[in-house]
Design a protein around this motif. Structure first.
Motif, mmCIF file in Angstrom:
data_model
loop_
_atom_site.group_PDB
_atom_site.id
_atom_site.type_symbol
_atom_site.label_atom_id
_atom_site.label_comp_id
_atom_site.label_asym_id
_atom_site.label_seq_id
_atom_site.Cartn_x
_atom_site.Cartn_y
_atom_site.Cartn_z
ATOM 1 N N LYS A 141 2.900 24.511 -9.925
ATOM 2 C CA LYS A 141 2.191 23.254 -9.654
ATOM 3 C C LYS A 141 3.131 22.053 -9.637
ATOM 4 O O LYS A 141 2.932 21.123 -8.875
ATOM 5 C CB LYS A 141 1.099 23.038 -10.715
ATOM 6 C CG LYS A 141 -0.166 23.851 -10.451
ATOM 7 C CD LYS A 141 -1.119 23.714 -11.616
ATOM 8 C CE LYS A 141 -1.956 24.980 -11.767
ATOM 9 N NZ LYS A 141 -2.312 25.254 -13.143
ATOM 10 N N ALA A 142 4.139 22.073 -10.501
ATOM 11 C CA ALA A 142 5.020 20.913 -10.668
ATOM 12 C C ALA A 142 5.594 20.466 -9.332
ATOM 13 O O ALA A 142 6.137 21.253 -8.588
ATOM 14 C CB ALA A 142 6.154 21.249 -11.624
ATOM 15 N N THR A 143 5.431 19.175 -9.022
ATOM 16 C CA THR A 143 6.000 18.696 -7.770
ATOM 17 C C THR A 143 6.905 17.482 -7.959
ATOM 18 O O THR A 143 7.859 17.328 -7.210
ATOM 19 C CB THR A 143 4.896 18.336 -6.763
ATOM 20 O OG1 THR A 143 3.898 17.608 -7.472
ATOM 21 C CG2 THR A 143 4.309 19.576 -6.132
ATOM 22 N N SER A 144 6.583 16.624 -8.917
ATOM 23 C CA SER A 144 7.408 15.428 -9.071
ATOM 24 C C SER A 144 8.780 15.805 -9.625
ATOM 25 O O SER A 144 8.896 16.642 -10.518
ATOM 26 C CB SER A 144 6.714 14.445 -10.016
ATOM 27 O OG SER A 144 7.544 14.108 -11.079
ATOM 28 N N ASN A 167 11.677 21.221 1.189
ATOM 29 C CA ASN A 167 11.245 21.530 2.530
ATOM 30 C C ASN A 167 10.072 20.651 2.952
ATOM 31 O O ASN A 167 10.065 20.042 4.027
ATOM 32 C CB ASN A 167 10.776 22.986 2.531
ATOM 33 C CG ASN A 167 11.148 23.678 3.800
ATOM 34 O OD1 ASN A 167 11.443 23.014 4.785
ATOM 35 N ND2 ASN A 167 11.143 24.979 3.783
ATOM 36 N N LEU A 168 9.097 20.600 2.074
ATOM 37 C CA LEU A 168 7.874 19.835 2.287
ATOM 38 C C LEU A 168 8.202 18.364 2.510
ATOM 39 O O LEU A 168 7.743 17.738 3.480
ATOM 40 C CB LEU A 168 7.025 19.987 1.014
ATOM 41 C CG LEU A 168 5.540 19.751 1.090
ATOM 42 C CD1 LEU A 168 4.913 20.834 1.927
ATOM 43 C CD2 LEU A 168 4.936 19.756 -0.301
ATOM 44 N N ALA A 169 9.007 17.795 1.606
ATOM 45 C CA ALA A 169 9.371 16.385 1.682
ATOM 46 C C ALA A 169 10.106 16.111 2.986
ATOM 47 O O ALA A 169 9.858 15.114 3.673
ATOM 48 C CB ALA A 169 10.245 16.022 0.494
ATOM 49 N N ARG A 218 4.136 5.578 -5.499
ATOM 50 C CA ARG A 218 4.120 5.531 -6.969
ATOM 51 C C ARG A 218 3.144 6.557 -7.535
ATOM 52 O O ARG A 218 3.457 7.315 -8.436
ATOM 53 C CB ARG A 218 3.714 4.126 -7.448
ATOM 54 C CG ARG A 218 4.819 3.246 -7.941
ATOM 55 C CD ARG A 218 5.234 3.573 -9.396
ATOM 56 N NE ARG A 218 6.312 2.693 -9.856
ATOM 57 C CZ ARG A 218 7.589 3.056 -9.819
ATOM 58 N NH1 ARG A 218 7.953 4.233 -9.379
ATOM 59 N NH2 ARG A 218 8.521 2.233 -10.232
ATOM 60 N N THR A 219 1.934 6.544 -6.957
ATOM 61 C CA THR A 219 0.901 7.460 -7.434
ATOM 62 C C THR A 219 1.344 8.916 -7.269
ATOM 63 O O THR A 219 1.067 9.767 -8.104
ATOM 64 C CB THR A 219 -0.421 7.254 -6.633
ATOM 65 O OG1 THR A 219 -0.408 5.966 -6.038
ATOM 66 C CG2 THR A 219 -1.639 7.421 -7.524
ATOM 67 N N ASN A 220 2.030 9.196 -6.160
ATOM 68 C CA ASN A 220 2.513 10.562 -5.938
ATOM 69 C C ASN A 220 3.865 10.794 -6.606
ATOM 70 O O ASN A 220 4.473 11.831 -6.407
ATOM 71 C CB ASN A 220 2.620 10.830 -4.439
ATOM 72 C CG ASN A 220 1.267 11.012 -3.802
ATOM 73 O OD1 ASN A 220 0.686 12.076 -3.867
ATOM 74 N ND2 ASN A 220 0.736 9.932 -3.234
ATOM 75 N N LEU A 263 0.824 -1.205 0.000
ATOM 76 C CA LEU A 263 0.000 0.000 0.000
ATOM 77 C C LEU A 263 0.864 1.263 0.000
ATOM 78 O O LEU A 263 0.637 2.194 -0.790
ATOM 79 C CB LEU A 263 -0.937 0.023 1.204
ATOM 80 C CG LEU A 263 -2.141 -0.903 1.093
ATOM 81 C CD1 LEU A 263 -2.988 -0.841 2.370
ATOM 82 C CD2 LEU A 263 -3.011 -0.499 -0.114
ATOM 83 N N THR A 264 1.866 1.321 0.882
ATOM 84 C CA THR A 264 2.719 2.520 0.904
ATOM 85 C C THR A 264 3.454 2.667 -0.427
ATOM 86 O O THR A 264 3.578 3.773 -0.953
ATOM 87 C CB THR A 264 3.728 2.480 2.068
ATOM 88 O OG1 THR A 264 4.260 1.163 2.180
ATOM 89 C CG2 THR A 264 3.097 2.897 3.380
#
Lengths: 322, 322, 322, 322, 322
Positions: free
Chosen positions: C168-171, C259-261, B317-319, B311-312
């Motif tokens: 918006k881009a995050t990946s 920072n977020l990560a 992957r999705t994120n 699940l994690t």
């Protein structure tokens, strides 16, 4: 009265004079006079205004150490303020010139090496003064400008050394120290620029405008100092750009080091994660865990751990994380 | 005495001369002379001043290798200092010209390819010198300027290659190496700019001011070199901006790589956290833990772990964290 | 011989000519001639020099594709070099004009759309050439300049789109891709600037200086192209600033993402730390641990774990770390 | 035909006219005419060229909304293009003036508030037009320029508010939002600068050059608008520098926040590491571990854990990591 | 009516006047008048226009506090707007001068120290006004300019202090505070620059252009203020560059601190990883784990842990990670 000296040259003969005799000799045709006043007293400044008839504003500026470099033409004399670089303190001291056809008065608060050298030269060779007070002024300015080259070379050398070290430094303390040095170099270069640019403006004016007190045959010498000045400003600009590029690159190096540390940390965490989980699983107290009774169970588990560590290690090696 | 050569052309006939004969021939109408002095001795410099009657300051500058590019008009001759780019050392060497209506004297410390080439050309075609000493000077300057194009092209090529690699590099060692190269390119471009800009100023002066020693029919040639110079300065400016943009972009790439590593680390930590906790819970030694006696307890726990990991993993992957 | 064409107009009648007939017609009063040479052969360039009597340097420049934009006045003609933007390759091709009172010679290596269009126009309306060869040159320059607007609009559009996506881009992969695009946009804009600035200089010269070959009634048209050019340079400068600001902002976005990560990672570590410690404590093998025999011990431990997780989770929520 | 109006003033009497009557009245001495064309049709533009005898290029420019601000002198009239700031869309609309001694023609595509206001004013006070068509033009330009002040004040206010928030924002979402606003402010300021700079150039020209259609007594008014324009460009430059400094400072704030999070994470990891190791050690299954049988062993272990946690916590507090 | 005062000097005698008597005295030969209006009422401004015959635009500007510094020559008077730096609020207040041969009118909204001081001086020494209204204006400007030096020195001192602290600050809160101060210093310097640059422009104009209302013997004084102004702009530029360099260096310091924290975290994780794994392995419940029965097994395990910790610790020490 501070340290004051006066020289008069007439027909190749040099005589030392006092402020008072200098005033008297001033009118004599064929006599050229240089008066040098170090650390002027109020009385001396007064004397310049009342006896030498210099404009009150010029005298006031000569007695004020916070002047900017400038050339000012007053009807019957030219007033020049220069800031001369002082090696020891990486700072500038003010040197004022009052110049007319037969007289040069220099006023300064600190001892200026360029003035001393010209004085020594003059005592050896009195003919020097006969080339005109403007030539004497040129000589001082030339010496003052050329004095800056060794200092600039030193800055350049330090920048070069810095570059070698920059890409190697990895320990945070080294980085902190290198950053401090880089910043100090930047400030030093800025200080030089601050001294150099107004001086360049002054020399531009002296070179490109016709002053009646600069003899035609001496004009070429001022053009020469001006060229040296251009070279100095070129050097400071170049240093500035290199320092800027270095700072940028160094920031990237630091970021990259962080990157490196980060990835190593990730690798360590990942390498230990699997064996920890395996050993933790076999530490569970379930009554029915068949492998536990297996004679080779322990060795199999240890083997699995070694395998996991090796695989993750290999994976990171291939991806160049370690 | 260093390597010295002198050529005299009169009515299409080229004769080699010595310094002394060159002085004698100087006055002869219709005779044009070129004297080239490599690595001048003090005696030769003295000779220029006493016999050729060049101004002492000009001769002093010619003997000093730290001059800035400049054009100086002395009453009866023009003195030009150029810094010629030397490919091998990515540095510049000084080339001095003394130019009057019938005479060109070139002084330089290192062997300058452009001078050699003009000498070879001249021996083949003596008529070259009859177009005037200014035309000869033009030819050397033109060759010196055009010599820089291949070097600049090389810098541009390296920048292009760098760009390709920039967005791909991920290993910290690669990055460190790329950073070093980027910085070296920046410095190289700076060095070229430092040589090129004062040279451009000199050519601006040569093109836009009327010098009596530049023949009207040759003026157009100096304008032509000036245009090449403009192109070179354009190229260095363009390189500079691209390198600046590259550095900025590269810093962003490094930051992003760090980001990537960071998120992977977070993912690894999170993926292992749940199964570790489960196995740790079932490793507690409480006497009353009903599941422990369950025959399938172990398998259920393992299943729960696999589910948590899946699940994690799916979540990340999705994120797009992995 | 490459693709060459020549047009002559006399009293409103258009005739096609060859290079040779063009030379012969040149002197005829009232006849205006346009010669267009695409991909010139050496013979043709020779022809320009020997028959059309253009200066060798101008002809050499016309045959060399690496010229910088310029306007050069030779006694009896004006030589103009332009670099015309080519959409397909985002690069520039050289277009040379030889212009005198009755003749326009255009030389170029690649097919230039602006030239083709003027040729088509001329065949429809021969009167065009009667407005003077300078008017024809104006038309080509105008078309070449106006051709750049759609390209610049496209760059602006891409910048606008980029801005929407930027925040918006995050990946990390998206970021890498966006960085690549941003850098490509920057380089593209730089390339346009490199083409545009020297062209602007040329148009400044054509507009502000009086050339005898530009008819007074046509001068106003050159001023008009010049205004378009100003608008183009304004656009590139604006793009440059926006791109610079974007890069800066984007770096901040990346840092913030990191920072977020980072904070999420810290949160995960902290959330799991307490239950792990609890379960680990109850996994110790001390013989005297009273709670172990407690019937509800296990449930109490699990409860404590859930409580710890909930509290830390709540704490992070309040501090907005998750 | 779009919205068109024409006013004629003769001896203090205002009459409304049509395009056709305006043309007829044009020659009458003592009559001053203003024609305003909003959203011009092709026919109207044609009319300007054929009946008002304006130069085709000027009329073409008036009909093309992508012009740059400019002043162009045609023999018998002056053509001015301004881009007037439109508050609602933070964009500019084009306003064209055709100005001669007795006539002002304004052409624009969108409704321009400044034009409307002058029209209202004129209907109240017909004497306004008698001060000359140049005075009318001045009034529109003045209103258009002064309209920008409230907008710029708003930008400054937003910058001030931003600064307060900048050093406080800590949550990544807040940062993202603040970054977006900062970037928007930057772009808004850039847009204003883009409008303002060419307008300033136009006003420089109108102020410093003598145009025969600007009456001497009105010149002082144009100088006044010019000063307002200078103030506006000063404000945009100041805003630009403050925004640049803000962005830099904000990047540092973000980095520092990351630093903070990082150190907290390190602290959490370190605080839990020791008790975890202790409990893990006492979870080993060695048969001979004397402490295990100790009655107080458990309590000693727990005590050791609490001690370790307290010490590391204290250590971090002293070093200000938490 | 606000605070208004008027002085008239005639033959060395100073009389106080009202606005009305000042108007009457204006024409009297040999009488020089200074009128100072603080916080002008609408009536007073009206009075300046109707009775003193100043141009409506100049009066309007004097009554509007948002003017930019400027010098405007109206046929019969010069209008000067200065923005005088106010220490307390780190802002500028507007000071307007109307100057003709015998009259100086100063208008300002806030109390200006420089004006007060000149008023006090004048009451002691009425001869001051006889040197001309331009000399009085000079005195106010000189005082206003010299008032800025202590403020700038303070900024420089703060920058120096900041530099000392910069490389030492490590706690995130200290950094946040230092960042705030750095940004505040930057803004303060920007504010001063904003005041100083237009003032410099005004003084350039006053120094380099000949105004009939500046007496030749006073021109040299304006040149003197101009030099002080140059020094002030030099100082603000220098401050700006130092602040820029500081910000850059500070960002690097912060990054480096992060680096440090990062590496410590990595070290802690790595140091605890091995002993944790060892204890976890011996916590597995396999039935056949020979070492478990070993009498010294426990001690061997503990020894292995200590060894692992020591080795990793030594490794990090050598690599300077701790």
């Amino acid at each position: 009265m501070g340290k004051t000296r006066a020289y008069a040259v007439s027909k190749g003969k040099l005589t030392r004079a006092t402020l008072e005799t200098a005033v008297k000799l001033r009118g004599t045709p064929g006599t050229i006079i240089w008066v040098d006043i170090e650390d002027p007293t109020k009385k001396e400044l007064q004397f310049l205004q009342t006896k030498f008839k210099f404009h009150p504003l010029a005298v006031e500026d000569a007695g004020n150490t916070r002047q900017r470099c400038k050339v000012e033409e007053y009807g019957d004399f030219v007033f020049i303020v220069l800031r001369v670089f002082q090696k020891e303190r990486c700072d500038a001291t003010q040197l004022n010139f009052f110049l007319d056809g037969n007289l040069l008065v220099t006023v300064h608060f600190k001892c200026v090496e360029a003035v001393e050298e010209v004085a020594r030269e003059l005592e050896k060779n009195p003919a020097l003064l006969e080339r005109g007070p403007d030539f004497l002024a040129y000589q001082m300015i030339d010496l003052a400008v050329d004095d800056m080259f060794p200092h600039l070379d030193e800055v350049e050398d330090q920048i070069d050394k810095f570059e070698d070290r920059m890409l190697k430094a990895t320990s945070p303390d080294e980085i902190r120290c290198t950053l401090g040095q880089l910043f100090a170099l930047k400030k030093r270069n800025l200080t030089i620029r601050k001294i150099v640019w107004p001086m360049r403006d002054v020399l531009t004016v002296l070179t490109h405008r016709d002053y009646k007190f600069v003899r035609p045959e001496n004009a070429v010498y001022f053009r020469d100092v001006y060229d040296h000045m251009l070279r100095i400003t070129d050097m400071t600009e170049m240093n500035r750009e290199v320092l800027s590029a270095s700072m940028e690159a160094y920031l990237a190096v630091i970021s990259n080091n962080l990157n490196l540390a980060m990835k190593k940390l990730a690798a360590i965490a990942a390498i230990f994660a699997v064996p920890m989980l395996i050993s933790s699983i076999y530490g569970m107290n379930f009554h029915f865990m068949p492998e536990l009774e297996d004679v080779y169970g322990f060795y199999i588990a240890i083997g699995a751990m070694i395998l996991a560590v090796s695989l993750t290690f290999l994976f990171f090696r291939t991806n160049k994380w370690i």
